[in-house]
Design a protein around this motif. Structure first.
Motif, short mmCIF file in Angstrom:
data_model
loop_
_atom_site.label_atom_id
_atom_site.label_comp_id
_atom_site.label_asym_id
_atom_site.label_seq_id
_atom_site.Cartn_x
_atom_site.Cartn_y
_atom_site.Cartn_z
N GLY A 181 0.81 -1.20 0.00
CA GLY A 181 0.00 0.00 0.00
C GLY A 181 0.85 1.26 0.00
O GLY A 181 2.08 1.20 0.07
N GLY A 182 0.19 2.41 -0.07
CA GLY A 182 0.89 3.67 -0.06
C GLY A 182 0.00 4.81 -0.50
O GLY A 182 -1.21 4.64 -0.64
N LEU A 183 0.62 5.96 -0.71
CA LEU A 183 -0.09 7.15 -1.19
C LEU A 183 0.09 7.25 -2.70
O LEU A 183 1.24 7.21 -3.19
CB LEU A 183 0.47 8.39 -0.50
CG LEU A 183 -0.04 9.74 -0.99
CD1 LEU A 183 -1.54 9.87 -0.76
CD2 LEU A 183 0.72 10.87 -0.29
N VAL A 184 -0.99 7.39 -3.41
CA VAL A 184 -0.94 7.47 -4.86
C VAL A 184 -1.94 8.50 -5.35
O VAL A 184 -2.98 8.71 -4.71
CB VAL A 184 -1.21 6.08 -5.48
CG1 VAL A 184 -2.59 5.60 -5.13
CG2 VAL A 184 -0.96 6.08 -6.97
N GLN A 185 -1.63 9.15 -6.46
CA GLN A 185 -2.54 10.14 -7.02
C GLN A 185 -3.68 9.45 -7.77
O GLN A 185 -3.53 8.31 -8.23
CB GLN A 185 -1.78 11.05 -7.98
CG GLN A 185 -0.77 11.95 -7.30
CD GLN A 185 -0.14 12.93 -8.26
OE1 GLN A 185 -0.22 12.79 -9.48
NE2 GLN A 185 0.48 13.97 -7.71
N PRO A 186 -4.83 10.12 -7.90
CA PRO A 186 -5.91 9.55 -8.70
C PRO A 186 -5.42 9.19 -10.10
O PRO A 186 -4.66 9.94 -10.71
CB PRO A 186 -6.94 10.69 -8.74
CG PRO A 186 -6.69 11.45 -7.48
CD PRO A 186 -5.19 11.40 -7.27
N GLY A 187 -5.84 8.02 -10.56
CA GLY A 187 -5.39 7.52 -11.85
C GLY A 187 -4.15 6.67 -11.78
O GLY A 187 -3.77 6.03 -12.77
N GLY A 188 -3.52 6.63 -10.62
CA GLY A 188 -2.30 5.85 -10.45
C GLY A 188 -2.56 4.38 -10.20
O GLY A 188 -3.70 3.91 -10.23
N SER A 189 -1.48 3.65 -9.96
CA SER A 189 -1.55 2.20 -9.77
C SER A 189 -0.77 1.76 -8.54
O SER A 189 0.20 2.42 -8.14
CB SER A 189 -0.97 1.48 -11.00
OG SER A 189 -1.71 1.75 -12.16
N LEU A 190 -1.20 0.66 -7.98
CA LEU A 190 -0.48 0.00 -6.89
C LEU A 190 -0.68 -1.50 -7.05
O LEU A 190 -1.69 -1.94 -7.60
CB LEU A 190 -1.01 0.41 -5.52
CG LEU A 190 -0.61 1.78 -4.96
CD1 LEU A 190 -1.37 2.06 -3.66
CD2 LEU A 190 0.89 1.85 -4.71
N ARG A 191 0.28 -2.26 -6.53
CA ARG A 191 0.14 -3.71 -6.51
C ARG A 191 0.29 -4.18 -5.07
O ARG A 191 1.35 -4.01 -4.46
CB ARG A 191 1.20 -4.39 -7.37
CG ARG A 191 0.98 -5.89 -7.53
CD ARG A 191 2.20 -6.57 -8.11
NE ARG A 191 1.91 -7.93 -8.58
CZ ARG A 191 2.83 -8.87 -8.71
NH1 ARG A 191 4.10 -8.61 -8.43
NH2 ARG A 191 2.49 -10.06 -9.17
N LEU A 192 -0.78 -4.75 -4.55
CA LEU A 192 -0.77 -5.28 -3.18
C LEU A 192 -0.37 -6.75 -3.19
O LEU A 192 -0.65 -7.48 -4.14
CB LEU A 192 -2.15 -5.14 -2.55
CG LEU A 192 -2.78 -3.74 -2.55
CD1 LEU A 192 -4.09 -3.77 -1.76
CD2 LEU A 192 -1.83 -2.70 -2.00
N SER A 193 0.26 -7.17 -2.09
CA SER A 193 0.63 -8.57 -1.91
C SER A 193 0.12 -9.06 -0.57
O SER A 193 -0.02 -8.28 0.38
CB SER A 193 2.16 -8.74 -1.96
OG SER A 193 2.68 -8.36 -3.21
N CYS A 194 -0.12 -10.35 -0.49
CA CYS A 194 -0.54 -10.98 0.76
C CYS A 194 0.23 -12.29 0.89
O CYS A 194 0.00 -13.23 0.12
CB CYS A 194 -2.03 -11.23 0.75
SG CYS A 194 -2.61 -12.37 2.04
N ALA A 195 1.15 -12.34 1.85
CA ALA A 195 1.92 -13.55 2.11
C ALA A 195 1.17 -14.39 3.12
O ALA A 195 0.86 -13.91 4.22
CB ALA A 195 3.31 -13.19 2.62
#
Length: 120
Positions: free
Chosen positions: A9-23
């Motif tokens: 997770g993190g701070l991102v601007q609208p229209g941006g992307s993130l990739r979450l992981s779950c171990a």
């Protein structure tokens, strides 16, 4: 003991992307359907997406359909959520759970989650 560690997770601007992981650990990951759940500020838990044990079947909430992609790597015992075209309404803490979209509410061993904040 079921253990789930969410990250990415993190701070991102609208229209941006993130990739979450779950171990995941403490259960047979490759035999278990998985889901992503989120909790927006001041709101209850909301189901986001689910994937079958071998990744053949996926489901998405209408609010994220076409923008989010769920996937898994059974060899690494890891669940992913690729989030594109992020909107302010996606701001939430994201959790993973070893449940389907029909029974996720029965889960009670939540991890710490990962915070996603969409803001300009």
């Amino acid at each position: 003991e079921v253990q789930l560690v969410e990250s990415g997770g993190g701070l991102v601007q609208p229209g941006g992307s993130l990739r979450l992981s779950c171990a995941a650990s403490g259960f047979t990951f490759s035999s278990t359907p998985m889901s992503w759940i989120r909790q927006a500020p001041g709101k209850g838990l909301e189901w986001v997406s689910s994937i079958s044990n071998f990744g053949v079947s996926t489901n998405y909430a209408d609010s994220v359909k076409g923008r989010f992609t769920i996937s898994r790597d059974n060899a690494k015992k890891t669940l992913y959520l690729q989030m594109d075209s992020l909107e302010s309404g996606d701001t939430a803490v994201y959790f993973c759970a070893p449940r389907t979209r029909l029974n996720w509410r029965s889960f009670d061993s939540w991890g710490r989650g990962t915070q996603v904040t969409v803001s300009s």
